[in-house]
Motif scaffolding. Sequence first.
Motif, mmCIF file in Angstrom:
data_model
loop_
_atom_site.group_PDB
_atom_site.id
_atom_site.type_symbol
_atom_site.label_atom_id
_atom_site.label_comp_id
_atom_site.label_asym_id
_atom_site.label_seq_id
_atom_site.Cartn_x
_atom_site.Cartn_y
_atom_site.Cartn_z
ATOM 1 N N ARG A 180 -43.360 -0.440 74.393
ATOM 2 C CA ARG A 180 -41.976 0.112 74.621
ATOM 3 C C ARG A 180 -41.989 1.569 75.029
ATOM 4 N NH1 ARG A 180 -39.774 -1.395 69.948
ATOM 5 N NH2 ARG A 180 -38.795 -3.132 71.129
ATOM 6 N N GLN A 181 -43.283 2.222 74.429
ATOM 7 C CA GLN A 181 -43.164 4.140 74.895
ATOM 8 C C GLN A 181 -43.654 4.087 76.325
ATOM 9 O OE1 GLN A 181 -45.146 2.142 72.644
ATOM 10 N NE2 GLN A 181 -46.990 3.313 72.236
ATOM 11 N N TRP A 182 -44.191 3.129 77.061
ATOM 12 C CA TRP A 182 -44.416 3.120 78.550
ATOM 13 C C TRP A 182 -43.977 2.369 79.425
ATOM 14 C CZ3 TRP A 182 -46.977 7.556 77.586
ATOM 15 C CH2 TRP A 182 -47.545 7.599 76.306
ATOM 16 N N ALA A 183 -42.804 1.409 78.835
ATOM 17 C CA ALA A 183 -42.103 0.545 79.463
ATOM 18 C C ALA A 183 -41.573 0.961 80.752
ATOM 19 C CB ALA A 183 -41.190 -0.325 78.829
ATOM 20 N N LYS A 184 -41.066 2.137 80.687
ATOM 21 C CA LYS A 184 -40.104 2.698 81.903
ATOM 22 C C LYS A 184 -40.862 3.041 83.186
ATOM 23 C CE LYS A 184 -36.194 4.699 79.381
ATOM 24 N NZ LYS A 184 -36.580 3.874 78.137
ATOM 25 N N ALA A 185 -42.367 2.851 82.843
ATOM 26 C CA ALA A 185 -43.139 3.299 83.814
ATOM 27 C C ALA A 185 -43.413 1.873 84.819
ATOM 28 C CB ALA A 185 -44.568 3.540 83.585
ATOM 29 N N PHE A 186 -42.924 0.805 84.359
ATOM 30 C CA PHE A 186 -43.206 -0.273 85.212
ATOM 31 C C PHE A 186 -41.977 -0.605 85.924
ATOM 32 C CE2 PHE A 186 -42.422 -5.106 85.674
ATOM 33 C CZ PHE A 186 -43.643 -5.223 86.402
ATOM 34 N N GLN A 187 -42.279 -0.893 87.147
ATOM 35 C CA GLN A 187 -41.306 -1.420 88.371
ATOM 36 C C GLN A 187 -41.814 -2.831 88.827
ATOM 37 O OE1 GLN A 187 -38.403 -0.110 88.679
ATOM 38 N NE2 GLN A 187 -38.588 1.276 87.128
ATOM 39 N N PRO A 188 -40.912 -3.745 88.968
ATOM 40 C CA PRO A 188 -41.270 -4.825 89.623
ATOM 41 C C PRO A 188 -41.841 -4.601 91.159
ATOM 42 C CG PRO A 188 -39.207 -5.544 88.511
ATOM 43 C CD PRO A 188 -39.620 -3.875 88.489
ATOM 44 N N PRO A 189 -42.800 -5.379 91.463
ATOM 45 C CA PRO A 189 -43.295 -5.203 92.930
ATOM 46 C C PRO A 189 -42.265 -5.213 93.966
ATOM 47 C CG PRO A 189 -44.143 -7.206 92.017
ATOM 48 C CD PRO A 189 -43.365 -6.634 90.855
ATOM 49 N N ALA A 190 -42.560 -4.592 94.818
ATOM 50 C CA ALA A 190 -41.691 -4.725 96.085
ATOM 51 C C ALA A 190 -42.116 -5.267 97.249
ATOM 52 C CB ALA A 190 -41.498 -2.860 96.766
ATOM 53 N N PRO A 191 -41.547 -6.051 98.212
ATOM 54 C CA PRO A 191 -42.321 -6.528 99.178
ATOM 55 C C PRO A 191 -43.140 -5.925 100.110
ATOM 56 C CG PRO A 191 -39.929 -7.131 99.090
ATOM 57 C CD PRO A 191 -40.075 -6.086 98.162
ATOM 58 N N THR A 192 -44.394 -6.669 100.498
ATOM 59 C CA THR A 192 -45.275 -5.712 101.132
ATOM 60 C C THR A 192 -45.218 -6.237 102.671
ATOM 61 O OG1 THR A 192 -46.918 -7.467 100.729
ATOM 62 C CG2 THR A 192 -46.869 -5.634 99.103
ATOM 63 N N GLY A 198 -50.192 -7.158 89.545
ATOM 64 C CA GLY A 198 -51.403 -6.421 88.902
ATOM 65 C C GLY A 198 -51.289 -5.108 89.282
ATOM 66 N N LEU A 199 -50.832 -4.731 90.512
ATOM 67 C CA LEU A 199 -50.847 -3.422 91.218
ATOM 68 C C LEU A 199 -49.762 -2.484 90.264
ATOM 69 C CD1 LEU A 199 -51.766 -3.625 94.793
ATOM 70 C CD2 LEU A 199 -53.058 -2.663 93.133
ATOM 71 N N ALA A 200 -48.588 -3.403 90.151
ATOM 72 C CA ALA A 200 -47.439 -2.673 89.572
ATOM 73 C C ALA A 200 -47.763 -2.461 88.096
ATOM 74 C CB ALA A 200 -46.192 -3.680 89.625
ATOM 75 N N LEU A 201 -48.458 -3.343 87.415
ATOM 76 C CA LEU A 201 -48.641 -3.130 86.026
ATOM 77 C C LEU A 201 -49.876 -2.019 85.772
ATOM 78 C CD1 LEU A 201 -48.654 -6.635 84.320
ATOM 79 C CD2 LEU A 201 -47.622 -4.487 83.464
ATOM 80 N N ALA A 202 -50.878 -1.964 86.663
ATOM 81 C CA ALA A 202 -51.536 -0.966 86.790
ATOM 82 C C ALA A 202 -51.284 0.494 86.612
ATOM 83 C CB ALA A 202 -52.860 -1.189 87.785
#
Length: 331
Positions: free
Chosen positions: A170-182, A314-318
């Motif tokens: 939870r305390q870091w969830a706002k840092a995650f964004q779904p991946p954008a098209p490449t 993986g890149l989005a989560l990293a």
Amino acid sequence: MGGPTFVDVCAGAGGLALGLEQAGFAPRLLLDDDFDAVTTLRANRPHWNVLRTDLLDFDPAEHPESHDVDLLAAGLPRVKSSATVGRSETGTEEQLLEATVYLTHAIRPRAVIIENVPDLAHSDRYQRVRDFAEAELDHLGYEFSWFVVNAVDFGVPQNRKQGVFVAVERQWAKAFQPPAPTVLQPVTVGSALEHSMAARGWPDAARWAAQADQPAPTLVGGSKNRGGADLGPTGAKRKWATMGVNAHTVGNEVPGPDFVWDPQLGRDNMVKITVEQAALLQDFPASWEITGRKTARYRQVGHATPPPVGRALGLALAEALDAERATPAAG
């Protein structure tokens, strides 16, 4: 400090794991209950820790290497909705999803990815599944994202939509964004397979590729309870036919120099996609060896998460986990 680590359950042919590896994640443990899939994983990555077991029988207490990882990843067999569960033979698909959620209690990863049917992300038919996952993980301190990705947006020559569940502490969830098209333009079947279609000297490969000027329909691996391999349901077969492909079977080899390609004459004069070409349509590297007999090999390919999708996730989560490392803990 090393890169982020993960456990991958129901790992299959390794598409999700390969993509996560490309994103900088290191696998601690991969497991699957299918002999051919496990053989495929070991053939391509001998150094990976691969365990052949049913997720429903897996005891993380016996595998301490699965603890204290950054990510629990699961490309699970497709769950049935409440509307179709009566046609499910065993209900195993939903049991595996629940087992993955319960596994989070034991190994406490910083993030979870579950990939499944597109409707899992938003359809009312799967509300019970979403409610279960959120109820189990909310009190452990995770926040959730449900979204749909299409593999074609990440350079895969295939329209393949996948529903994705991501849970992040939870305390870091706002840092995650779904991946954008490449990619801006989709990769077509013809551009992906022209070289392989010409490999045995077939002179019409370029002419065929010009007609195969769109991404592939979703490849479907099918069930072990079905018969031989084909490229999908009726609508997908019709789509393939517009590209001069006989989708009612999977080929043993690409056309030879004497093959006459004339779709107007019927299926016998259409090309067939081989297992190796299906793997290219999933964007596996050409060097990735799929083991087993033809139908088992095609099933592994059809069930896989395309590696570029795994890489994008993986890149989005990293990025989110790097934000965690860079931010001092409160308190």
